[in-house]
Design an enzyme around this catalytic site. Structure first.
Site, PDB file in Angstrom:
ATOM      1  N   TYR A 146       0.819  -1.211   0.000  1.00 13.74           N
ATOM      2  CA  TYR A 146       0.000   0.000   0.000  1.00 13.74           C
ATOM      3  C   TYR A 146       0.857   1.268   0.000  1.00 13.74           C
ATOM      4  O   TYR A 146       0.389   2.328  -0.401  1.00 13.74           O
ATOM      5  CB  TYR A 146      -0.946   0.015   1.213  1.00 13.74           C
ATOM      6  N   LYS A 196       3.502 -15.761   3.599  1.00  8.27           N
ATOM      7  CA  LYS A 196       3.349 -16.420   2.295  1.00  8.27           C
ATOM      8  C   LYS A 196       4.752 -16.676   1.762  1.00  8.27           C
ATOM      9  O   LYS A 196       5.109 -16.308   0.642  1.00  8.27           O
ATOM     10  CB  LYS A 196       2.535 -15.478   1.366  1.00  8.27           C
ATOM     11  N   ASP A 228      -3.132 -18.093   2.963  1.00  9.14           N
ATOM     12  CA  ASP A 228      -4.304 -18.678   2.285  1.00  9.14           C
ATOM     13  C   ASP A 228      -4.964 -19.731   3.166  1.00  9.14           C
ATOM     14  O   ASP A 228      -6.196 -19.784   3.299  1.00  9.14           O
ATOM     15  CB  ASP A 228      -3.939 -19.232   0.898  1.00  9.14           C
ATOM     16  N   ASP A 252      -5.457  -6.403   6.021  1.00  7.22           N
ATOM     17  CA  ASP A 252      -6.641  -5.722   5.492  1.00  7.22           C
ATOM     18  C   ASP A 252      -7.695  -6.776   5.138  1.00  7.22           C
ATOM     19  O   ASP A 252      -8.877  -6.666   5.508  1.00  7.22           O
ATOM     20  CB  ASP A 252      -6.220  -4.918   4.246  1.00  7.22           C
ATOM     21  N   ASP A 256     -11.234  -8.268   7.529  1.00  4.98           N
ATOM     22  CA  ASP A 256     -12.618  -8.201   7.031  1.00  4.98           C
ATOM     23  C   ASP A 256     -13.261  -9.590   7.127  1.00  4.98           C
ATOM     24  O   ASP A 256     -14.455  -9.709   7.422  1.00  4.98           O
ATOM     25  CB  ASP A 256     -12.659  -7.716   5.579  1.00  4.98           C
TER      26      ASP A 256
HETATM   27  P1  NAD Z   1     -17.852  -1.551   3.757  1.00  6.39           P
HETATM   28  O1  NAD Z   1     -16.995  -2.053   4.853  1.00  6.39           O
HETATM   29  O2  NAD Z   1     -18.201  -0.119   3.771  1.00  6.39           O
HETATM   30  O3  NAD Z   1     -19.217  -2.387   3.688  1.00  6.39           O
HETATM   31  C1  NAD Z   1     -19.249  -3.807   3.473  1.00  6.39           C
HETATM   32  C2  NAD Z   1     -20.591  -4.338   3.998  1.00  6.39           C
HETATM   33  O4  NAD Z   1     -20.590  -4.280   5.429  1.00  6.39           O
HETATM   34  C3  NAD Z   1     -21.785  -3.507   3.519  1.00  6.39           C
HETATM   35  O5  NAD Z   1     -22.874  -4.351   3.264  1.00  6.39           O
HETATM   36  C4  NAD Z   1     -22.095  -2.616   4.722  1.00  6.39           C
HETATM   37  O6  NAD Z   1     -23.448  -2.226   4.831  1.00  6.39           O
HETATM   38  C5  NAD Z   1     -21.687  -3.512   5.892  1.00  6.39           C
HETATM   39  N1  NAD Z   1     -21.232  -2.722   7.060  1.00  6.39           N
HETATM   40  C6  NAD Z   1     -20.061  -2.077   7.202  1.00  6.39           C
HETATM   41  N2  NAD Z   1     -20.020  -1.437   8.364  1.00  6.39           N
HETATM   42  C7  NAD Z   1     -21.208  -1.677   8.988  1.00  6.39           C
HETATM   43  C8  NAD Z   1     -21.771  -1.272  10.229  1.00  6.39           C
HETATM   44  N3  NAD Z   1     -21.098  -0.492  11.108  1.00  6.39           N
HETATM   45  N4  NAD Z   1     -23.016  -1.690  10.534  1.00  6.39           N
HETATM   46  C9  NAD Z   1     -23.695  -2.484   9.698  1.00  6.39           C
HETATM   47  N5  NAD Z   1     -23.214  -2.912   8.505  1.00  6.39           N
HETATM   48  C10 NAD Z   1     -21.971  -2.493   8.158  1.00  6.39           C
HETATM   49  O7  NAD Z   1     -17.090  -1.932   2.394  1.00  6.39           O
HETATM   50  P2  NAD Z   1     -17.333  -1.415   0.895  1.00  6.39           P
HETATM   51  O8  NAD Z   1     -18.790  -1.280   0.644  1.00  6.39           O
HETATM   52  O9  NAD Z   1     -16.512  -2.302   0.066  1.00  6.39           O
HETATM   53  O10 NAD Z   1     -16.664   0.016   0.871  1.00  6.39           O
HETATM   54  C11 NAD Z   1     -17.386   1.236   0.957  1.00  6.39           C
HETATM   55  C12 NAD Z   1     -16.387   2.390   0.957  1.00  6.39           C
HETATM   56  O11 NAD Z   1     -15.603   2.359   2.139  1.00  6.39           O
HETATM   57  C13 NAD Z   1     -15.402   2.343  -0.217  1.00  6.39           C
HETATM   58  O12 NAD Z   1     -15.246   3.648  -0.710  1.00  6.39           O
HETATM   59  C14 NAD Z   1     -14.117   1.857   0.424  1.00  6.39           C
HETATM   60  O13 NAD Z   1     -13.004   2.305  -0.285  1.00  6.39           O
HETATM   61  C15 NAD Z   1     -14.208   2.476   1.807  1.00  6.39           C
HETATM   62  N6  NAD Z   1     -13.401   1.840   2.886  1.00  6.39           N
HETATM   63  C16 NAD Z   1     -12.886   2.662   3.836  1.00  6.39           C
HETATM   64  C17 NAD Z   1     -12.204   2.112   4.926  1.00  6.39           C
HETATM   65  C18 NAD Z   1     -11.669   3.046   6.001  1.00  6.39           C
HETATM   66  O14 NAD Z   1     -12.135   4.168   6.128  1.00  6.39           O
HETATM   67  N7  NAD Z   1     -10.719   2.610   6.817  1.00  6.39           N
HETATM   68  C19 NAD Z   1     -12.063   0.733   5.040  1.00  6.39           C
HETATM   69  C20 NAD Z   1     -12.643  -0.084   4.075  1.00  6.39           C
HETATM   70  C21 NAD Z   1     -13.324   0.479   2.985  1.00  6.39           C
END
Ligand code: NAD
Length: 369
Positions: A146, A196, A228, A252, A256
């Protein structure tokens, strides 16, 4: 009375909604303790870009520089909305990575926690969850792919190409290993080293340095695991893991997955520790699919506050009270919609109701001494 300045970067999407609940908890903590928090809001992320022309404005940098700790909400937009922002101004590239680099927050701690009583939240079978999931993922946060050099161009054959560099020096690896071993010493003295090395030379150096550091912690049992296979084992047998240490991109992705095995990313708080300053953020993104609906789970944000209380302000007892208050809301049968699907038997509440119930539970607890 102790006074602390806290920079609040609410961010995008669900960020402002879950930040609001974190603020309720912070205000109660002030009332309950001999402490005062100066909460300073600052623009950050896509919303900052649209308002000020930059996702990490100079004014926000100045506020963060002055702060004793930073609480950051998630940032980012939907894939479609992201097209409206120039590549280098995108929230991750223009704000998040620069924030991490500015304060050198190399150690990211991501708890993956689900007590046995809440195993119904998880998509895993109760027999797999056993006595509960209790893992801390330790992710290196300012190195690797990154942060490496990037090159984009057209090669001699006229084909578009991209080159991204995965770089670590031994000191970067050593310092995150010390964090992970020290954490393992405070817990079960078992450390899963995720790598890895069958493919990546960076993992060969990672493992070499890990073994050098391990000699300083002879009581810790190291278990080496390819990344993996670790992904599979997190689903098949998560309870074997206690502390896991890994490089930036592995962390990362696997963290998740950690949210996935708990049942929601909304259960994923985190602490990002630097030598002089730390910041605290949910591990998840801005969840554009549910933003503005008052249905996001604020656990990740309030849990990040709990981590701040312990790590930045030396308040472990009050931090534990915050964790317990959140668990008591779940124990009473409530949760936000991510964990209260129809037929689950869980009573559905909104984001603000969850925050109110946490505050109510915390207020009823004896003050921390
Ligand atoms: P996301 O983590 O925002 O969401 C993935 C899923 O999890 C979605 O269905 C969402 O509704 C659910 N979710 C996430 N947090 C939740 C909560 N607190 N309560 C209930 N449900 C929740 O991932 P995405 O949709 O792939 O990314 C959305 C945006 O966020 C993108 O622009 C991405 O780049 C960004 N992002 C930012 C960070 C950060 O700020 N550190 C981390 C990951 C992704």
């Amino acid at each position: 009375m102790r006074n602390y300045k806290i920079a609040l970067l609410a961010g995008d999407g669900i960020g402002p909604e879950i930040m609001q609940e974190a603020i309720k908890v912070l205000e109660l903590i002030e009332q309950r303790n001999d402490i005062s928090f100066e909460l300073i809001h600052a623009d950050f992320g896509a919303s900052a870009y649209f308002k000020c022309g930059h996702p990490f404005p100079d004014e926000t940098k100045a506020i963060c520089d002055e702060a004793d700790a930073i609480i950051k909400g998630p940032i980012g937009l939907s894939h479609e909305e992201s097209q409206k922002i120039p590549l280098d101004m995108l929230p991750e590239r223009g704000a998040l990575l620069p924030l991490r680099a500015r304060y050198n927050t190399f150690a990211n701690f991501r708890p993956v926690f689900l007590p046995k009583a809440l195993s119904h939240f998880s998509p895993l079978k109760p027999e797999i969850i056993g006595d509960g999931i209790d893992i801390i993922m330790v992710r290196e946060l300012v190195g690797g792919l990154y942060f490496g050099e990037k090159e984009v161009g057209v090669n001699e054959q006229g084909l578009r190409y991209v080159k991204e560099t995965l770089e670590y020096d031994e000191e970067q690896i050593r310092r995150i290993m010390h964090e992970a071993f020290q954490l393992a010493m405070r817990r079960k003295k078992v450390l899963h080293n995720i790598h890895k090395s069958n493919v990546l030379k960076s993992s060969v150096l990672w493992n070499e340095v890990m073994e050098e550091v391990a000699t300083e912690y002879p009581e810790v049992e190291v278990r080496n695991q390819l990344v993996d296979a670790a992904a599979t084992l997190l689903c098949l047998n998560p309870c074997q893991f206690d502390v896991m240490v890994m490089e930036n991109m592995f962390g990362d992705i696997l963290s998740d997955q950690g949210g996935g095995i708990l049942g929601s990313l909304g259960l994923m708080p985190s602490a990002c520790k630097g030598p002089d300053k730390s910041y605290y953020e949910p591990s998840h993104g801005s969840a554009p699919d549910i933003a503005g609906k008052n249905i996001a789970n604020p656990y990740s944000m309030i849990g990040s506050v709990a981590m701040m209380l312990e790590d930045s302000f030396d308040m472990p007892a009050e931090s534990k009270n915050v964790w317990d208050a959140m668990q008591s809301v779940f124990a009473d049968g409530y949760s936000t919609p991510d964990l209260s699907k129809p037929g689950s038997g869980v009573k559905m509440i909104n984001t603000d109701e969850f925050g109110d119930k946490v505050v109510e539970a915390l207020r009823a607890m004896p003050k921390a001494v």
